[in-house]
Design a protein around this motif. Sequence first.
Motif, PDB file in Angstrom:
ATOM      1  N   TYR A   1      24.254  14.319  27.982  1.00  0.00           N
ATOM      2  CA  TYR A   1      25.579  13.734  28.066  1.00  0.00           C
ATOM      3  C   TYR A   1      26.567  14.819  27.185  1.00  0.00           C
ATOM      4  CZ  TYR A   1      25.306   8.876  30.052  1.00  0.00           C
ATOM      5  OH  TYR A   1      25.172   8.053  31.071  1.00  0.00           O
ATOM      6  N   PRO A   2      27.824  14.592  27.549  1.00  0.00           N
ATOM      7  CA  PRO A   2      28.746  15.287  26.636  1.00  0.00           C
ATOM      8  C   PRO A   2      28.669  14.616  25.504  1.00  0.00           C
ATOM      9  CG  PRO A   2      29.950  14.817  28.690  1.00  0.00           C
ATOM     10  CD  PRO A   2      28.460  14.010  28.713  1.00  0.00           C
ATOM     11  N   ALA A   3      28.565  15.173  24.250  1.00  0.00           N
ATOM     12  CA  ALA A   3      28.505  14.616  22.808  1.00  0.00           C
ATOM     13  C   ALA A   3      29.684  13.497  22.914  1.00  0.00           C
ATOM     14  CB  ALA A   3      28.569  15.642  21.656  1.00  0.00           C
ATOM     15  N   SER A   4      30.807  13.732  23.311  1.00  0.00           N
ATOM     16  CA  SER A   4      31.749  13.035  23.129  1.00  0.00           C
ATOM     17  C   SER A   4      31.714  11.496  23.876  1.00  0.00           C
ATOM     18  CB  SER A   4      33.274  13.750  23.818  1.00  0.00           C
ATOM     19  OG  SER A   4      32.990  13.746  25.238  1.00  0.00           O
ATOM     20  N   GLU A   5      31.043  11.539  25.037  1.00  0.00           N
ATOM     21  CA  GLU A   5      30.733  10.438  25.720  1.00  0.00           C
ATOM     22  C   GLU A   5      29.538   9.454  25.261  1.00  0.00           C
ATOM     23  OE1 GLU A   5      31.556   9.433  29.400  1.00  0.00           O
ATOM     24  OE2 GLU A   5      33.458  10.315  28.332  1.00  0.00           O
ATOM     25  N   LEU A   6      29.188   9.766  24.256  1.00  0.00           N
ATOM     26  CA  LEU A   6      27.932   8.888  23.625  1.00  0.00           C
ATOM     27  C   LEU A   6      28.429   7.603  23.419  1.00  0.00           C
ATOM     28  CD1 LEU A   6      25.851  10.923  20.873  1.00  0.00           C
ATOM     29  CD2 LEU A   6      25.217   9.841  23.132  1.00  0.00           C
ATOM     30  N   LYS A   7      29.556   7.535  22.568  1.00  0.00           N
ATOM     31  CA  LYS A   7      30.055   6.251  22.215  1.00  0.00           C
ATOM     32  C   LYS A   7      30.659   5.507  23.309  1.00  0.00           C
ATOM     33  CE  LYS A   7      34.513   8.496  20.578  1.00  0.00           C
ATOM     34  NZ  LYS A   7      33.682   9.772  20.792  1.00  0.00           N
ATOM     35  N   HIS A   8      30.755   6.034  24.379  1.00  0.00           N
ATOM     36  CA  HIS A   8      31.167   5.436  25.688  1.00  0.00           C
ATOM     37  C   HIS A   8      30.123   4.586  26.374  1.00  0.00           C
ATOM     38  CE1 HIS A   8      35.158   6.535  24.982  1.00  0.00           C
ATOM     39  NE2 HIS A   8      34.725   7.704  24.875  1.00  0.00           N
ATOM     40  N   GLY A   9      28.785   4.507  25.784  1.00  0.00           N
ATOM     41  CA  GLY A   9      27.800   3.705  26.441  1.00  0.00           C
ATOM     42  C   GLY A   9      26.400   4.308  26.135  1.00  0.00           C
TER      43      GLY A   9
END
Length: 361
Positions: free
Chosen positions: A254-262
């Motif tokens: 995952y892009p590191a920035s997408e972690l918090k989106h799921g």
Amino acid sequence: DMGGHDTYMHKEISEQADAVDRVLRGRIDDRFSTVHLGGLNLDAREARGVRRIKILGCGTSYHAGQIGAQLIEELARIPADAEPASEFRYRNPVVDPDTLYVAVSQSGETYDVLAAVQELKRKGARVLGVVNVVGSAIAREADGGTYVHAGPEVCVVSTKCFTNTVVAFALLALHLGRIRDLSVADGKRIIEGLRKLPAQITEILENEDEIKKLAAEYADAKSMMFIGRVRGYPVAREASLKLKEVSYIHAEAYPASELKHGPLALIEPAMPTVAIVPDDELLEKNRAAMEEIKARSGRILAVAHQVQEKADHTIVVPKNENELDPILMGIPLQLFAYHTALAMGRDIDKPRNLAKSVTVE
Ligand code: F6R
């Protein structure tokens, strides 16, 4: 002949300093701080007319193409992106005369890539090939291109070809950049970085014992998360593919920035994370992502240019120019996948269900 190695995968990982040396050889032009790629069949005027670059490949070659697209955008400031060749050819793509298409393939025989090239040519597009096997179908079908000179790759799982393909893209990006707006100083800077690569690869490979120990540390994982940001993201995707292919451990990137989106919902001690953390303008952002993972008791193995406090372990790799860092950061993770698979008793050179070259749909 495995030359003293137990598997072709290990042999091919170990050959990467020489392989990179080969792809650079004879191509650097210090006088103009550029590189020459013999078979491109694209003169300076044509190169200036390119408005967009679309890179097509499958699997590892697609990931190499993603890094290639970023290199082209950074160095040549031409909008570029990579897409799986199969997706491209099934979605009736808009074929634009000012777009340069680049087909990437180790074998030069992957059917989905070949079919995309044929469809593009039928529609009058210009297609270059970035290919390893000389005289292969894709090399013959393309209007021009460059060979990646990795030498024969026998292991089903691609390693040295990935690295050489990314270096070939760096050369293409530098070449296009110096025809357009990349300065002499930046050209020199990139050339110096390229020249450092073989010795830096040797340095990474000398760290094998430590990487082997780390592989044992994480071998109990049922699943692993790989994260990266911008330059680090395709590195994370490729490392995740390598681990799953050869060890059969489930892995996601995952892009590191997408972690918090799921995907943060998955983080717990049994789901360790491999974080690609280059010392570049995004370092603080990546540290923040590691902090979020730590707060959920996730274990972290970082690949970074200096020891990361937030991580449980760090594999330190030598720093190059920011643009070229992705070339090096995946290499220790090839060894990580290898040693994980070895410890699990996997058939490393012939992973189940896979073939070296996929010549069917
Ligand atoms: C992964 C791997 C595959 C190939 C893919 C494309 O380790 O080997 O994902 O990269 O099948 O093959 P080529 O590059 O020959 O077109």
